[in-house]
Design an enzyme around this catalytic site. Sequence first.
Site, PDB file in Angstrom:
ATOM      1  N   THR A 100     -57.529  16.965  31.076  1.00 34.76           N
ATOM      2  CA  THR A 100     -58.432  17.006  29.921  1.00 34.76           C
ATOM      3  C   THR A 100     -59.894  16.954  30.379  1.00 34.76           C
ATOM      4  OG1 THR A 100     -59.172  15.783  27.973  1.00 34.76           O
ATOM      5  CG2 THR A 100     -58.012  14.511  29.621  1.00 34.76           C
ATOM      6  N   TYR A 105     -55.924   6.747  27.188  1.00 40.29           N
ATOM      7  CA  TYR A 105     -55.233   8.044  27.291  1.00 40.29           C
ATOM      8  C   TYR A 105     -55.947   8.930  28.314  1.00 40.29           C
ATOM      9  CZ  TYR A 105     -55.088  13.007  26.518  1.00 40.29           C
ATOM     10  OH  TYR A 105     -55.070  14.350  26.751  1.00 40.29           O
ATOM     11  N   HIS A 106     -57.268   9.109  28.127  1.00 39.60           N
ATOM     12  CA  HIS A 106     -57.990   9.992  29.048  1.00 39.60           C
ATOM     13  C   HIS A 106     -57.874   9.463  30.489  1.00 39.60           C
ATOM     14  CE1 HIS A 106     -60.036  11.293  25.219  1.00 39.60           C
ATOM     15  NE2 HIS A 106     -59.943  12.469  25.805  1.00 39.60           N
ATOM     16  N   SER A 125     -61.065   6.715  27.109  1.00 43.06           N
ATOM     17  CA  SER A 125     -59.960   5.979  26.461  1.00 43.06           C
ATOM     18  C   SER A 125     -58.875   5.754  27.511  1.00 43.06           C
ATOM     19  CB  SER A 125     -59.372   6.780  25.287  1.00 43.06           C
ATOM     20  OG  SER A 125     -58.623   7.876  25.788  1.00 43.06           O
ATOM     21  N   LYS A 177     -54.842  10.562  32.420  1.00 43.08           N
ATOM     22  CA  LYS A 177     -54.957  11.904  33.009  1.00 43.08           C
ATOM     23  C   LYS A 177     -55.758  11.845  34.318  1.00 43.08           C
ATOM     24  CE  LYS A 177     -53.312  14.476  29.432  1.00 43.08           C
ATOM     25  NZ  LYS A 177     -52.406  15.612  29.432  1.00 43.08           N
TER      26      LYS A 177
END
Length: 386
Positions: free
Chosen positions: A144, A181-182, A179, A185
């Site tokens: 991302t 989530y990020h 975040s 990645k």
Amino acid sequence: MKILILGGDGYLGWPTAMYFSRKGHEVAVVDNFNKRKWEMEQGVKPLLPISTLHDRVGVWEKITGKKIKMYIGDLTNERHVQKVFEDFIPEAIVHYGEQPSAPYSMIGNHSAAETQINNVVGTLNVLFAMKRTCPSAHLVKLGTMGEYGTPNIDIEEGYITVNHKGRSDVMIFPKRAGSFYHLSKVHDSHNIEFACRTWGMRATDLNQGVVYGLETEETKLDPKLNTSFHYDAIFGTALNRFCVQAVADLPLTPYGSGGQKRGYLNIIDTLQCVELAVLNPADKGEFRVFNQFTEVFSVNKLADIVKSCGEKIGLQVKIMNIPNPRKEAEDHYYNPVHTKLLDLGLEPNKLSDVLINSMLKKIIENKGNIVKEILLPTILWDQKSN
Ligand code: USQ
């Protein structure tokens, strides 16, 4: 080619599976339906009704005569992953099989850990299975743009030359994700780079921007082939949400002052980019990074575009900047390089009035499915109670 799509039941995974299958590749999908489970737990669902994966695969075969093979199971289960790889022996692996939502990862301790375990362990298992069964295969991994954050310098495509105290080296571009989530990645990228450097694997990390759109050429063939278009505050993304808000007579909601800039791309360009990466694989030992988006917009600009398109077709559209539930820069420099996919032949389908109108039209047809209550954000980045 033999192409294995991880996360083949998802918003991007299912359209990608149909796209490659239609082009004559041998396609298999892996999924454990975690996304459907998280949606149920959070009380949200996609705008368009979604068939089961089994039904979709059956309808696909009926319409096109082409088979898509299914493997149901969890990527964090290393035995399952190994069995899938031994059975299918892919030449390319397209990996979308991750928890994709920044807000979901910020609900609290449990969801942050779940996101990182699911994403990081799943990818590790894929790397080991590749090493054991198909070390020459090419991993095309969905990363991302949010891995980089919003630094006050141009964002390069994966690497930067650093001059320090008279010496120079090419380093992985610094990451400052926004975040958990990020960050998952970011951790994946480091693990994959290490596997390429150490085991001689080949991989392309697609640092994708925010995707919009609800249809591809293949989903249009039958309503049972719909993909999961989300508009809620957890799994929905900015432009998709603004289009639904416009149709639902609700104000569009740029967060904070709305100056946040991000890279955006149409779902049909996601398919084009993934195909370009698969057909032009990375070299052995190479960890290649592409910044995958076609245009940069601030959220205010996106809201203005949707408002003007909506008003032209008779919708009453208001914009209301609301307090930002996230911790992020709202007024910042943003200039990411994104030339590598263009060099491979990407022909961008840029955001246009025609496109927004077709999205609005499809959403209007399904207006009765909109649940207004799930549009407002409730997950705060600095939640006190989690
Ligand atoms: N935003 C608003 N109003 C809204 C929704 C979002 O102002 O109603 C803002 C957010 O604060 C953020 C920007 O729009 O500044 C993008 O947010 P988003 O929810 O559209 O996307 P994001 O959370 O960044 O994540 C999405 C996908 C994720 C992917 C990422 C690419 O869910 O899987 O990795 O886009 S990127 O944003 O480039 O990191």
